[in-house]
Design a protein around this motif. Sequence first.
Motif, PDB file in Angstrom:
ATOM      1  N   TYR A   3       1.008  -1.188   0.061  1.00  0.00           N
ATOM      2  CA  TYR A   3      -0.015  -0.023  -0.021  1.00  0.00           C
ATOM      3  C   TYR A   3       0.619   1.285   0.073  1.00  0.00           C
ATOM      4  N   LEU A   4       2.163   1.095   0.164  1.00  0.00           N
ATOM      5  CA  LEU A   4       3.186   2.306  -0.177  1.00  0.00           C
ATOM      6  C   LEU A   4       3.286   2.633  -1.440  1.00  0.00           C
ATOM      7  N   LYS A   5       3.031   3.606  -1.720  1.00  0.00           N
ATOM      8  CA  LYS A   5       3.241   4.102  -3.244  1.00  0.00           C
ATOM      9  C   LYS A   5       4.629   4.782  -3.591  1.00  0.00           C
ATOM     10  N   LYS A   6       5.140   4.434  -4.604  1.00  0.00           N
ATOM     11  CA  LYS A   6       6.745   5.132  -4.728  1.00  0.00           C
ATOM     12  C   LYS A   6       6.452   6.387  -5.366  1.00  0.00           C
ATOM     13  N   LYS A  32       4.640   6.460 -16.905  1.00  0.00           N
ATOM     14  CA  LYS A  32       5.800   6.555 -15.898  1.00  0.00           C
ATOM     15  C   LYS A  32       5.589   5.852 -14.338  1.00  0.00           C
ATOM     16  N   ARG A  33       4.076   6.070 -14.127  1.00  0.00           N
ATOM     17  CA  ARG A  33       3.703   5.577 -12.973  1.00  0.00           C
ATOM     18  C   ARG A  33       3.619   4.051 -12.880  1.00  0.00           C
ATOM     19  N   GLY A  34       3.272   3.665 -13.970  1.00  0.00           N
ATOM     20  CA  GLY A  34       3.292   2.059 -14.335  1.00  0.00           C
ATOM     21  C   GLY A  34       2.352   0.888 -13.800  1.00  0.00           C
ATOM     22  N   TYR A  35       1.142   1.595 -13.708  1.00  0.00           N
ATOM     23  CA  TYR A  35      -0.049   0.785 -13.419  1.00  0.00           C
ATOM     24  C   TYR A  35      -1.239   1.628 -13.397  1.00  0.00           C
TER      25      TYR A  35
END
Length: 57
Positions: A3-6, A32-35
């Motif tokens: 649940y930790l977003k980069k 870029k976020r990837g999802y």
Amino acid sequence: MSYLKKHIPIEDGDYYLTPEGYRCFTEQYHLKRGYCCESGCRHCPYGYSKKTNTQNG
């Protein structure tokens, strides 16, 4: 699932301001976020449809 977003740094071309003053993320940022966040984003490159709750990426 984590649940930790980069943190994704915001760069030129990642968003634009709508006439109402909202930040609208571009396809460049989403890639870029990837999802897919499944929020029905205007420029979703993953093909998510909020109406059908499906992804056609």
